[in-house]
Design a protein around this motif. Structure first.
Motif, PDB file in Angstrom:
ATOM      1  N   ASP A  71       0.848  -1.205   0.000  1.00 30.11           N
ATOM      2  CA  ASP A  71       0.000   0.000   0.000  1.00 30.11           C
ATOM      3  C   ASP A  71       0.881   1.252   0.000  1.00 30.11           C
ATOM      4  N   ALA A  72       1.487   1.491  -1.145  1.00 32.43           N
ATOM      5  CA  ALA A  72       2.429   2.615  -1.281  1.00 32.43           C
ATOM      6  C   ALA A  72       2.227   3.256  -2.647  1.00 32.43           C
ATOM      7  N   THR A  73       2.900   4.383  -2.873  1.00 29.72           N
ATOM      8  CA  THR A  73       2.820   5.067  -4.167  1.00 29.72           C
ATOM      9  C   THR A  73       4.224   5.236  -4.740  1.00 29.72           C
ATOM     10  N   LEU A  74       4.427   4.758  -5.943  1.00 31.11           N
ATOM     11  CA  LEU A  74       5.707   4.944  -6.650  1.00 31.11           C
ATOM     12  C   LEU A  74       5.709   6.318  -7.308  1.00 31.11           C
ATOM     13  N   LEU A  75       6.841   6.995  -7.251  1.00 30.17           N
ATOM     14  CA  LEU A  75       6.967   8.331  -7.873  1.00 30.17           C
ATOM     15  C   LEU A  75       8.363   8.470  -8.479  1.00 30.17           C
ATOM     16  N   ILE A 400      11.151   6.511  -6.359  1.00 32.35           N
ATOM     17  CA  ILE A 400      10.983   6.421  -4.903  1.00 32.35           C
ATOM     18  C   ILE A 400       9.569   5.927  -4.591  1.00 32.35           C
ATOM     19  N   ALA A 401       9.328   5.617  -3.324  1.00 31.17           N
ATOM     20  CA  ALA A 401       7.972   5.245  -2.907  1.00 31.17           C
ATOM     21  C   ALA A 401       7.675   5.858  -1.551  1.00 31.17           C
ATOM     22  N   VAL A 402       6.413   6.295  -1.412  1.00 30.94           N
ATOM     23  CA  VAL A 402       5.934   6.803  -0.114  1.00 30.94           C
ATOM     24  C   VAL A 402       4.796   5.899   0.344  1.00 30.94           C
TER      25      VAL A 402
END
Ligand SMILES: [Zn+2]
Length: 430
Positions: A71-75, A400-402
């Protein structure tokens, strides 16, 4: 086509893959750096230093290493268009100068290598470093490029250019003679020809971006915060000389008049801009000038101000700038000035760069626009759009991922959990 030192180096690095290993990154969401919304699910395939594909459309390669971040977001790797990695974090004027004079260049360089690592670990894979001393920033860039230390990819100036006694004069506020000539570099210049020479001198000693102090600043001892410090002719010469040498130029400018002179001269970005009026903002839209409000800078000054640690003259200037920047940043955002992401790292402790996201959103920016500012918009400002700033096939693999969804809570950008730069993983705390 002639390439700048920085461009040539990026191309050189890109031509030699770390390994041909393929890594598949998976997460619940993905921001590609440009779009108006997130993709779901998020998937990026990386081979060596490059992005192979983005999205779930294509078949996954066999034997790939799969990293599922859940459950993360790649950017795309974040960029910060205004740092000072060569300075210790937490600038408070006179105390800062004394510390600088007490420590050897070697000690400060070692401390800076820690700051560079913190910045990379916070998800910032590229920075534009706008001013330092003793060429520490130039040395950091080389050390990072050669793999001696971990840090973000750097574009850097050597010494900021400015007038005698101006904000960028390192001996501002000191007794005549005591710090001469070591702290009076040729970057302190007066008159168009001397300014041109200062640009050439910076380039000669390793700068790949030019920084100028067009007005006074907060943390300098004897100048006003908003007075212009260079003439129109001097700024015209600076921008012309920089652009002739294929270098971009950034102007530190709090006051409206100094900012307007820099914008008219064709400067690429205005830094801080606290007291800019409507005319300055309209001029920026007309000329396509980027605005880097560096809201974290004044945020960084607030603790020293509240604790009474600032010199009275600096405290007065800090209050004036803090009172003005809120309205200016809001207006610039609502008028549609091109906002780039930069923080003035060193004025606050290094590694807290992502705090700027929260402040941009608090000043009326949509979360997705703030994410664009730190990725595709900064890439444009730094002249790197062809290889960085978005997640697209063929681009350099800075990813990156948040945790969670940054559009629901922008502060997850302050808790970066995964960092890849040029295909190499520097952080994975899932
Ligand atoms: Zn700065």
């Amino acid at each position: 086509m002639l390439l700048s030192r920085f461009q040539a180096l990026v191309l050189l690095c890109a031509a030699v893959p770390v390994s041909a290993q393929t890594i598949v990154l998976k997460a619940a969401r993905l921001f590609d750096g440009k779009a108006d919304k997130l993709q779901s699910p998020g998937l990026v395939v990386v081979t060596g230093q490059r992005i192979e594909s983005v999205g779930t459309g294509s078949e996954l390669p066999a034997n790939a290493q799969v990293i599922d971040l859940g459950d993360a977001t790649l950017l795309p790797g974040f960029m910060d268009a205004h740092t000072h990695l060569g300075y210790p974090g937490g600038g408070d004027g006179p105390t800062f100068l004394i510390r600088m004079l007490q420590q050897t260049v070697a000690e400060r360089t070692l401390a800076s290598s820690v700051s560079a690592r913190l910045t990379l670990q916070a998800g910032f894979t590229t920075v534009r470093d706008l001013g330092g001393m003793d060429f520490i920033n130039v040395g950091l860039r080389e050390g990072i490029n050669k793999g001696h230390i971990e840090g973000p990819r750097m574009q850097t100036t050597a010494y900021s250019i400015g007038s005698t006694g101006g904000h960028c004069d390192p001996t501002n506020g000191t007794r005549f003679g005591v710090l001469q000539p070591e702290l009076s570099p040729p970057a302190i210049a007066n008159g168009p020809d001397a300014i041109r020479a200062a640009v050439r001198w910076n380039h000669k000693y390793g700068a790949d971006v030019i920084k100028v102090c067009a007005t006074g600043g907060v943390l300098s001892l004897v100048d006003d915060v908003d007075s212009p410090q260079l003439t129109q002719e001097e700024l015209n010469a600076l921008v012309d000389q920089s652009h002739t040498m294929k270098l971009r130029a950034a102007a530190h400018a709090h006051g409206a008049e100094g900012a307007k002179r820099a914008i008219r001269a064709g400067i690429d970005s205005i830094e801080h801009g606290s007291f800019m009026d409507d005319e300055a903002l309209r001029l920026m839209i007309q000329k396509g000038t980027f605005y880097v409000p560096t809201l974290m800078a004044l945020e960084g000054v607030k603790p020293s101000l509240a604790a009474g640690r600032l010199d009275p003259h600096i405290a007065k200037k800090a209050r004036l700038a803090i009172d003005a920047i809120d309205a200016t940043a809001r207006k610039a955002i609502s008028m549609g000035v091109r906002i780039a992401f930069g923080t003035d790292a060193a004025v606050y402790p290094h590694g807290m760069n992502a705090g700027e996201f929260r402040l941009l959103v608090a000043h009326g920016m949509k979360p997705i626009a703030a994410l664009r500012a730190a990725t595709s918009v900064d890439a444009e400002l730094l002249g790197l759009s062809d290889r960085l700033g978005t997640l697209q096939a063929g681009k350099i693999a800075d990813i990156i991922a948040v945790p969670g969804d940054p559009l629901q809570d922008i502060r997850v950008t302050e808790r970066v959990m995964f960092v890849m730069k040029e295909g190499k993983i520097y952080r994975n705390t899932k």
